[in-house]
Write an enzyme that holds these catalytic residues in place. Structure first.
Site, PDB file in Angstrom:
ATOM      1  N   ASP A   1       9.919   5.450 -10.411  1.00 48.87           N
ATOM      2  CA  ASP A   1       9.679   6.038 -11.642  1.00 48.87           C
ATOM      3  C   ASP A   1      10.487   7.442 -11.862  1.00 48.87           C
ATOM      4  OD1 ASP A   1       7.845   4.050 -12.035  1.00 48.87           O
ATOM      5  OD2 ASP A   1       5.897   5.376 -11.895  1.00 48.87           O
TER       6      ASP A   1
ATOM      7  N   SER B   1       0.743  -1.362   0.118  1.00 50.94           N
ATOM      8  CA  SER B   1       0.018  -0.074   0.069  1.00 50.94           C
ATOM      9  C   SER B   1       0.919   1.307  -0.198  1.00 50.94           C
ATOM     10  CB  SER B   1      -1.044  -0.024   1.091  1.00 50.94           C
ATOM     11  OG  SER B   1      -1.916   1.165   1.161  1.00 50.94           O
TER      12      SER B   1
ATOM     13  N   LYS C   1      -0.898  -4.228  -3.211  1.00 50.20           N
ATOM     14  CA  LYS C   1      -2.065  -3.655  -2.663  1.00 50.20           C
ATOM     15  C   LYS C   1      -2.298  -2.217  -3.383  1.00 50.20           C
ATOM     16  CE  LYS C   1      -5.016  -2.047   1.010  1.00 50.20           C
ATOM     17  NZ  LYS C   1      -5.152  -0.757   0.782  1.00 50.20           N
TER      18      LYS C   1
END
Length: 446
Positions: free
Chosen positions: A310, A299, A324
């Site tokens: 990224d 999460s 998740k």
């Protein structure tokens, strides 16, 4: 002109006729759906009355309705559920950082309770519970078929009391029992320390304390090393971190990013989509970062790892995360309870969803399982190594000064400590090696 008006009117009439012809069936379908819903609600009422009147034992009507509501929510996905007044209060307490229990984050899989992660320095952690363990029984009572909430309720108890969990673990042939003494769980969201010239930030959860702890801890360790110039990088350890508050995940990501998107959330209605962007300012001063993750990172942890990955702001190493990728909204309802409902999915800055996939590390590094120590190790393994300097009458190295010798000995001592760390925590030692290499590259390019 009359012909034109006639054509326009005919066009309008045709348009009305077409609209009526399309809307008619849709209205009929909508009416049929509503009628079917009302029939189902009548069915629910019939069954509720039959249970109340004829079940073999008298039932509490409020409990029955609560169970029905919870069943409706849990049928949607593993993270939607009904929170009773007590559960809702427990949840609020946990996000503040102190609560009673075992110290494990759990989910449900194939009818059993699965451990997402044991929290640092909690009774479950000290008892040896591991991410991925399946709990099949509590105090000898099978929990197959229990809802997650019922299973968790069964594991609750007074502080100081003992609980026996029956555990199935991958790589272990037979189920085994784990004894845990319940205790008050006091979570320190972030623990900061130095390893050599690196700062290690161990983030165990995302509660209200996380960002303030991280900011203060990082500042203190940088000062301890004598300033940013003496820091070669940061290890952000998110292993076995089950997640928590979205705003804290955003704040931690923003701590190391100057600009760009951190995460976006997309719900059923496109108008409910949200994007969260980084603000100017990097707490680390642009130092290299390595993020550590494993199967217990879930999460909010995955939001941070995905954002830094990224943006090429960090090297992510370890093992694939939990996966998740959904966001739950907690809505208070009548009776002091709450509804926890999955309302959106989140996406990393590149637009990828990690739901059921997890964050894939840039470098896969598995943590070796500790092998039991031999009772009678071979004598050769304890024999000290010998070098040229140990030989009688060996020549001394007179080509270096005492200051240079001290530097070499200090570097050797660091290397020996790093070797010891590999035995204790191989993944962390690997992360520190990566930082050392990145720091050396940065120095060469300056």
């Amino acid at each position: 002109m009359k012909k034109f008006m006639l054509a326009a009117l005919l066009g309008t009439a045709a348009g009305v006729l077409i609209t009526t012809q399309v809307t008619g069936p849709l209205l009929a379908q909508d009416s049929a759906k509503k009628s079917n819903v009302y029939e189902q609600l009548d069915l629910f009422g019939d069954i509720f009355e039959r249970i109340r009147a004829q079940y073999v034992e008298e039932v509490d009507e409020a409990d029955l309705i609560e169970a029905a509501i919870n069943g409706m929510l849990t049928s949607l996905d593993p993270h939607s559920s009904y929170l009773s007044a007590n559960d809702f209060e427990d949840m609020r307490t946990q996000t503040s950082g102190e609560f009673g229990g075992l110290g494990i984050e759990v989910t449900q899989e194939e009818g059993y309770v699965k451990v997402v992660t044991p929290m640092d320095d909690t009774p479950a952690d000290k008892a040896g519970m591991e991410s991925g363990d399946f709990i099949t029984a509590v105090d000898g009572k099978s929990i197959l078929g229990y809802t997650l909430e019922d299973a968790v309720e069964l594991m609750r108890g007074p502080v100081g009391s003992e609980i026996i969990l029956t555990v199935v673990r991958e790589g272990t042939d037979e189920p085994f029992d784990v004894s845990i003494i319940r205790d008050t769980i006091k979570l320190t969201a972030v623990r900061a320390r130095t390893e050599g010239d690196s700062v290690v930030l161990r983030v165990s959860t995302f509660n209200r304390q996380t960002y303030p702890n991280l900011e203060a801890g990082l500042k203190k360790q940088i000062e301890r090393l004598g300033g940013e110039d003496n820091v070669n990088g940061i290890v952000l350890d998110l292993r076995n971190n089950p997640g928590g508050l979205l705003n804290q995940a955003i704040a931690v990501s923003d701590a190391f990013l100057d600009q760009g998107e951190i995460v976006s959330t997309r719900g059923r209605n496109p108008r409910d989509s949200e994007r969260y962007n980084a603000q100017q300012g990097d707490l680390s001063g642009g130092k290299p970062i390595v993020v550590l993750i494993n199967g217990g990172s879930a999460s909010a942890s995955e939001i941070v790892a995905g954002a830094l990955q990224d943006h090429s702001r960090a090297v992510v190493i370890g093992e694939k995360s939990f996966g998740k990728g959904s966001v739950q909204t907690v809505v208070p309802v009548r009776g002091d309870g709450a509804m926890r409902l999955t309302t959106s999915r989140y996406y990393t800055p590149s637009g990828r969803s990690i739901q059921a996939l997890g964050v894939a590390p840039d470098i896969i590094v598995k943590q070796p399982r500790r092998q039991p120590e031999e009772e009678n190790p071979e004598e050769e393994t304890n024999r000290p190594s010998r070098s040229e300097a140990d030989l009688r009458g060996s020549l001394q190295n007179d080509d270096i000064s005492e200051a240079e010798r001290a530097i070499i000995e200090a570097e050797q001592e660091k290397a020996e400590k790093a070797a010891e760390l590999r035995e204790e925590d191989y993944q962390l030692a690997y992360a520190l090696d990566i930082l050392k290499g990145l720091s050396a590259i940065n120095q060469d390019t300056e």
